[in-house]
Scaffold this active site. Structure first.
Site, short mmCIF file in Angstrom:
data_model
loop_
_atom_site.label_atom_id
_atom_site.label_comp_id
_atom_site.label_asym_id
_atom_site.label_seq_id
_atom_site.Cartn_x
_atom_site.Cartn_y
_atom_site.Cartn_z
N GLU A 98 0.85 -1.19 0.00
CA GLU A 98 0.00 0.00 0.00
C GLU A 98 0.88 1.24 0.00
OE1 GLU A 98 -2.16 0.99 3.51
OE2 GLU A 98 -3.63 2.17 2.41
N GLY A 131 8.29 12.13 -10.63
CA GLY A 131 7.14 11.38 -10.10
C GLY A 131 7.01 10.05 -10.82
N GLY A 181 -5.33 11.88 -11.28
CA GLY A 181 -4.76 12.03 -12.63
C GLY A 181 -3.34 11.50 -12.69
#
Ligand code: COA
Length: 407
Positions: free
Chosen positions: A136, A152, A181
């Site tokens: 997670e 990113g 997004g």
């Protein structure tokens, strides 16, 4: 909208405290490969292999008491707190310093920022559940001065690569509206394919976030995605070239080329004339293709697309509203057991979006409006008048009036 499962929207995300054991006999994960490298031995390959990832300095770090790692964790806590200002600082600190969480961080090469907070370009904090083969993602952030430069994406690819190496099959995360997004671009989807039994009880649902998942294919090298796509493209083009006969060159049409279109209706005449050109049929064109590519079909498609885009933009606007959170996903009827006794036609924004994307479900905005009204009415029907859910439904109803009357 199930009042028994969802709590107040402002409720913080909590991860249930369940101890995991990583050493069961069939675990791919071993103590050795779970160990992150020490903070001062960042991964970076020398030499120019052409792969930009080889030039990156990155580490995985966890709270193991090592002073160098503790310095990095303090830097990570600051980065996440700065970039996620809505998250309570104490909560970020708790997870970053939790011994079961790890963070993968990309570090700057600049010697002047070494060991300072500025050394960390970006990081992803995650917790692996090795025996369930998923992890997670708790936080993901890139420092403000390095955003929109691809870090990113690189971070996520490194985390996936690391996950695949350890036998992780799925990454899941709760994304807020602004992050959806970004996660979509990283291959995350709202459709959860991982069987519920694998994560139920290990992670908690939380309001205000959308659960998203990414499947990690064990044989993909996530640091070489562009090369892989290029190779696939070459392969497909090679196969097409092998099968296709489009390279055959036909002689020019004679000046007096007048195909016989007798018996063909007027509207289809130009398509019939085009079909008579040698090579058209051989290249795979049909009369229907040409009719659709012509005026009539094009206009119908254009109108259909315009309606679809308008309806998608309505749903997007709705999803952005503060009061939209109870409507984003279907009510989980395995948890809200009496829901279907009360509500006979459940509907939610994600289902509506799917219907719009299908292309031919809503023939008009009026039909979309009636599904949205049904969604509001369902909520009012199931929940108490004084509940937060009904307050949200009333706000949504007003917003719908404004949206559809102004449109
Ligand atoms: N919404 C939609 N798309 C986004 C986005 C967002 N919030 N943030 C980035 N993207 C897109 C970029 O446009 C880019 O698209 P492209 O590949 O088509 O050009 C792609 O995602 C990746 O961009 P990249 O430059 O690799 O991302 P980044 O280094 O800017 O990092 C975040 C992205 C989200 C990690 C960074 O903006 C950040 O730290 N934000 C604040 C913290 C946050 O919201 N974290 C996520 C939830 S934990």
């Amino acid at each position: 909208m199930g009042k028994s499962v969802r709590n107040d929207a402002s409720k913080k995300r909590k991860v249930e405290e369940i101890t995991t054991t990583a050493n069961s006999a069939d675990d791919v994960t071993t103590e050795e490969n779970l160990k992150p490298p020490a903070a001062d031995t960042a991964n970076k390959k020398d030499g120019d292999s052409g792969n930009p990832y080889d030039k990156l300095r990155w580490i995985t770090v966890t709270n193991d008491g090592e002073p160098a790692n503790m310095i990095k964790l303090v830097g990570l806590k600051s980065l996440f707190s700065r970039q996620l200002p809505k998250m309570p600082r104490a909560y970020i600190a708790r997870l970053v310093f939790d011994t079961r969480h790890e963070s993968l961080a990309i570090l700057s090469d600049d010697p002047t920022v070494k060991d300072s907070d500025d050394e960390i370009i970006g990081a992803i904090c995650f917790r692996a559940f090795p025996e369930m083969r998923f992890a997670e993602i708790a936080f993901c952030a890139v420092s403000a001065s390095h955003q929109v430069k691809g870090y990113g994406t690189k971070l996520m690819n490194l985390v996936k690569q690391e996950g695949a190496r350890r036998g992780i099959e799925y990454f899941i995360t709760y994304a807020d509206n602004y992050a959806i997004g970004y996660f979509k671009k990283q291959g995350f989807t709202k459709n959860i394919a991982m069987p519920k039994g694998r994560y139920l009880g290990l992670i908690k649902d939380y309001d205000g976030g959308t659960m998203m998942e990414c499947y990690v294919h064990p044989s993909i090298d996530f640091t070489r995605i562009p090369e892989m796509i290029q190779a696939q493209r070459q392969f497909i083009l090679g196969r097409v070239a092998y099968k296709a006969n489009s390279s055959k060159v036909y002689p020019p049409l004679p000046k007096d080329f007048r195909p016989n279109v007798e018996g063909v209706s007027r509207v289809n005449e130009s398509a019939a004339r085009a079909m008579a050109i040698p090579g058209m049929r051989e290249a795979g064109w049909t009369m229907n293709d040409l009719i659709n590519a012509g005026g009539q079909g094009k206009e119908a498609d254009r109108q259909k697309n315009a309606l679809k885009n308008e309806m998608l933009s309505i749903v997007r606007k709705l999803e952005e509203q503060q009061f939209a959170w109870p409507f984003r996903e279907p009510v989980d009827t395995s948890e809200v057991l009496d829901y279907l006794d009360v509500v006979t036609e459940p509907i939610d924004l994600s289902t509506i979006e799917k219907r719009i994307r299908k292309g031919d479900y809503y023939k008009s905005k009026k039909m979309l409006h009636s599904d949205l009204t049904l969604m509001v009415n369902n909520c009012k029907l199931y929940n108490d008048d004084a509940s937060t859910y009904v307050q949200c439904a009333v706000s949504l109803e007003k917003y719908l009036e404004h949206l559809f009357n102004d449109a």
